[in-house]
Motif scaffolding. Structure first.
Motif, PDB file in Angstrom:
ATOM      1  N   VAL A   1      -8.120  14.020   4.123  1.00  0.00           N
ATOM      2  CA  VAL A   1      -6.727  13.946   4.568  1.00  0.00           C
ATOM      3  C   VAL A   1      -6.031  15.216   4.091  1.00  0.00           C
ATOM      4  O   VAL A   1      -6.316  15.718   3.000  1.00  0.00           O
ATOM      5  N   ILE A   2      -5.143  15.728   4.917  1.00  0.00           N
ATOM      6  CA  ILE A   2      -4.353  16.906   4.559  1.00  0.00           C
ATOM      7  C   ILE A   2      -2.895  16.477   4.483  1.00  0.00           C
ATOM      8  O   ILE A   2      -2.363  15.916   5.442  1.00  0.00           O
ATOM      9  N   ALA A   3      -2.254  16.719   3.353  1.00  0.00           N
ATOM     10  CA  ALA A   3      -0.837  16.399   3.169  1.00  0.00           C
ATOM     11  C   ALA A   3      -0.034  17.696   3.271  1.00  0.00           C
ATOM     12  O   ALA A   3      -0.237  18.616   2.475  1.00  0.00           O
ATOM     13  N   LEU A   4       0.854  17.762   4.255  1.00  0.00           N
ATOM     14  CA  LEU A   4       1.633  18.976   4.497  1.00  0.00           C
ATOM     15  C   LEU A   4       3.118  18.724   4.268  1.00  0.00           C
ATOM     16  O   LEU A   4       3.663  17.719   4.732  1.00  0.00           O
TER      17      LEU A   4
ATOM     18  N   LYS B   1      -2.004   6.795   1.872  1.00  0.00           N
ATOM     19  CA  LYS B   1      -2.657   5.558   1.432  1.00  0.00           C
ATOM     20  C   LYS B   1      -2.772   4.564   2.584  1.00  0.00           C
ATOM     21  O   LYS B   1      -3.833   3.973   2.809  1.00  0.00           O
ATOM     22  N   THR B   2      -1.695   4.378   3.310  1.00  0.00           N
ATOM     23  CA  THR B   2      -1.685   3.439   4.426  1.00  0.00           C
ATOM     24  C   THR B   2      -2.615   3.906   5.544  1.00  0.00           C
ATOM     25  O   THR B   2      -3.342   3.109   6.139  1.00  0.00           O
ATOM     26  N   LEU B   3      -2.611   5.191   5.810  1.00  0.00           N
ATOM     27  CA  LEU B   3      -3.483   5.760   6.839  1.00  0.00           C
ATOM     28  C   LEU B   3      -4.952   5.509   6.504  1.00  0.00           C
ATOM     29  O   LEU B   3      -5.737   5.114   7.364  1.00  0.00           O
ATOM     30  N   MET B   4      -5.321   5.698   5.249  1.00  0.00           N
ATOM     31  CA  MET B   4      -6.717   5.521   4.848  1.00  0.00           C
ATOM     32  C   MET B   4      -7.143   4.057   4.867  1.00  0.00           C
ATOM     33  O   MET B   4      -8.322   3.760   5.016  1.00  0.00           O
ATOM     34  N   LYS B   5      -6.206   3.141   4.728  1.00  0.00           N
ATOM     35  CA  LYS B   5      -6.541   1.717   4.830  1.00  0.00           C
ATOM     36  C   LYS B   5      -6.802   1.326   6.281  1.00  0.00           C
ATOM     37  O   LYS B   5      -7.571   0.420   6.559  1.00  0.00           O
ATOM     38  N   LYS B   6      -6.140   2.022   7.191  1.00  0.00           N
ATOM     39  CA  LYS B   6      -6.237   1.694   8.610  1.00  0.00           C
ATOM     40  C   LYS B   6      -7.529   2.216   9.241  1.00  0.00           C
ATOM     41  O   LYS B   6      -8.099   1.585  10.117  1.00  0.00           O
TER      42      LYS B   6
END
Length: 158
Positions: A80-83, A69-74
């Motif tokens: 996005v890939i969540a590993l 979430k924070t990454l996408m706001k920046k």
């Protein structure tokens, strides 16, 4: 009738964010390696100086949603890939972590209209995790393919 599909030939235009858990890093590092290999072979710049791929490390899989979430706001990402890797133990902690991680990732994806690929291994044993991280098959490659397909699909639909 219109038919929409993701494209693997336009991967080099995608912006990809990767959030990855340090917990069980013996596994997550291997998954990340497979993921980056696939992205590179499909034309993305995965070098350290890349402006196409960003990687964010978090303590564990439970923290993946807030980091995504924070990454996408920046910054704007196509996908996005969540590993992560959650291996069942003797307590119910496994169930809590995987439930909250999956719900959180889904919620963040829907709120931001950005696909997040759920690349969190959930296994009963370390051996099963190792098999999925490269001994038999590296699922990191599969997660990257899903990211390319979904990233290009949503980009084309918008």
């Amino acid at each position: 009738m219109a038919i929409f599909e993701g494209s693997f030939t336009t991967a080099s235009t995608l912006k990809v964010g990767i959030v990855i858990a340090r917990f069980n890093d013996l596994i997550t590092n291997k998954i990340l390696s497979g993921c980056l290999d696939c992205l590179k072979r499909h034309g993305l710049d995965t070098s350290e100086l890349s402006n196409q791929v960003d990687i964010v490390w978090v303590p564990g899989s439970f923290e993946l949603p807030i980091a995504a979430k924070t990454l996408m706001k920046k910054k704007s990402y196509d996908v996005v890939i969540a590993l992560g890797a959650v291996i069942r133990g003797e307590t119910s902690h496994y169930d809590v972590v995987i439930s909250e991680a999956s719900k959180g990732i889904s919620q963040v994806s829907n709120e931001n209209n950005v696909p997040i690929i759920f690349g969190v291994l959930t296994t009963d044993t370390m051996q099963q995790a190792l098999e999925r991280a490269g001994i038999k098959n590296n699922l990191g490659w599969n997660y990257a393919l899903q990211a390319i397909e979904m990233g290009s699909l949503i980009k084309n639909l918008n």
